[in-house]
Design an enzyme around this catalytic site. Structure first.
Site: not given
Ligand code: NAD
Ligand code: UDP
Length: 389
Positions: A185, A215
């Protein structure tokens, strides 16, 4: 939008209403960002995702004041010809789509790499070719392990921030060996960051890269067996919430010694809104977004969540609330871990004047109150069902 007062950016210029193409809008971060944009700004959102459950409260046709400013498009960016048109129609694209749960990194490395690198490529390309601004969500995990983790355990240098503070423009990215597939990842995210940075340098793409540092808050991931698969392993907040809701022990992977800084989703969303509305200050930058004041070991997090949940539901905690498990048992072969994650806040502070506000105790209290209200009844029902013969 709540008030009729004209919105201005950090330099006092009026903010024009934007059309935002938000990919992954139906996820945890996307749902909070949509809420904020609808409640407090005049911007329009084209919300793209394969799921809409977490934003369905924002999509009621006609009944909500922002009904004409949010439009849901159910699509998978892996294979949907509508993507380029939607990006072209927008002023700004925000890409949140990803596989981003650690349990997947070592067990589904191909899906993880495709999702975080290959699937993001067309998004970057369409933004670059059409002269559209991009805010791309990366991760703090691109830093990997700290330099300090390679020092002897008793070295005093481990206390020196130079050996652990993670800075956008000076820290190296240190991943484990290839057989430790945990890093699939981080590596895919690093490569897409480099590609975006290259598009900026060679082709003038206007971009901002966000590196979230843990977050957390309401709607994060799922509770296994309730709104997600029974055998699924979400991120730590949902794993621990699930155990607390079911009165089970919280599992500490490899002793729960890893350290994390947790930030309340609502604080983090404030930072993203500043990026959206201040392109002159945000373009060309990579931003750490975290709360360096909220550092705990995972063991301390478990202890604090146990205390907070007892306050929320009014019941005493289990006598022995945690249990140790090995990472191999919990995640399988190829798991590895980031030892410590303290974000350097210098750049985001200088560019956007942003600071996180919410303490770990307060954010856990508000999040666990939500978890209890949302899931306690459903869990009671699920666990009291007679077992089918
Ligand atoms: P999440 O899994 O809740 O949200 C990701 C969304 O993307 C999901 O709703 C999923 O259905 C959608 N998705 C994935 N592949 C898809 C595709 N091919 N087509 C359409 N939709 C698609 O995750 P999150 O916590 O909201 O994270 C969002 C972003 O932030 C990600 O890129 C993640 O790597 C990054 N991130 C988040 C955190 C955190 O603390 N939450 C930490 C590091 C990085
Ligand atoms: N973890 C744990 N028990 C769990 C789930 C996670 O001890 O039930 C640990 C995990 O090994 C890691 C930390 O909690 O050290 C944070 O895990 P998370 O899944 O939230 O993601 P990460 O911060 O590693 O990206």
């Amino acid at each position: 939008m709540a008030s009729g007062v004209a919105r201005v950016d950090l330099d006092g210029r009026p903010i024009k209403p934007l059309t935002i193409c938000m990919i992954g809008a139906g996820g945890f971060i996307g749902s909070h960002l949509c809420e904020k944009l609808m409640a407090e700004t005049p911007h329009r959102v084209l919300a793209l995702d394969v799921y809409s459950d977490k934003i369905k409260h924002l999509l009621e046709p006609g009944t909500l004041p922002w009904a004409d400013r949010i439009q849901f498009h159910r699509l998978n960016i892996k294979h949907d010809s509508r993507l380029e048109g939607l990006i072209k129609m927008s002023d700004l694209t925000i890409n949140l789509a990803a596989i981003c749960t650690p349990a997947d990194y070592n067990t589904r490395p191909l899906d993880t790499i495709y999702s975080n690198f290959i699937d993001a490529l067309p998004v970057v390309k369409y933004c670059s070719e059409n002269g559209k601004r991009l805010i791309h969500f990366s991760t703090c995990e691109v830093y990997g392990k700290t330099i300090g983790s390679f020092l002897p355990k008793e070295s005093p240098l481990r206390q020196d921030p130079a050996y652990y503070m993670l800075s956008e423009d000076s820290s190296p990215c240190i991943f484990g060996p290839i057989e430790k597939q945990r890093w699939s990842y981080a590596c895919a995210k690093q490569l897409i960051e480099r590609l975006i940075y290259g598009e900026g340098a060679e082709n003038g793409l206007e971009f901002t890269i966000v590196r979230p540092f843990n977050w957390i808050g309401p709607r994060m991931d799922f509770i296994p067996g309730i709104d997600g698969p029974s055998e699924g392993v979400p991120r730590v907040l949902a794993c621990f919430s699930n155990a607390l809701l079911r009165r089970q022990q919280l599992k500490l992977v490899d002793g729960g010694q890893s350290q994390r800084t947790f930030i309340f989703i609502k604080d983090a969303i404030e930072a993203v809104l500043l990026m959206i509305e201040n392109p002159a200050r945000a373009n060309g930058h990579i931003f750490n977004v975290g709360n360096p004041n909220n550092e705990v070991t995972v063991r301390q997090l478990a202890e604090m969540m146990t205390q907070v949940y007892s306050k929320v539901n009014g019941e005493p905690p289990l006598e022995v609330p945690t249990v140790d498990v090995s990472s191999k048992e919990f995640y399988g072969e190829g798991y590895d871990d980031s030892d410590k994650r303290i974000p350097d806040m210098t750049i985001i502070n200088r560019q956007l004047g942003w600071n996180p506000k919410t303490s770990l105790w307060d954010l856990l209290e508000s999040t666990l109150t939500y978890q209890h209200r949302t899931y306690a009844e459903a869990i009671k029902k699920a666990t009291s069902k007679p077992i089918a013969t």
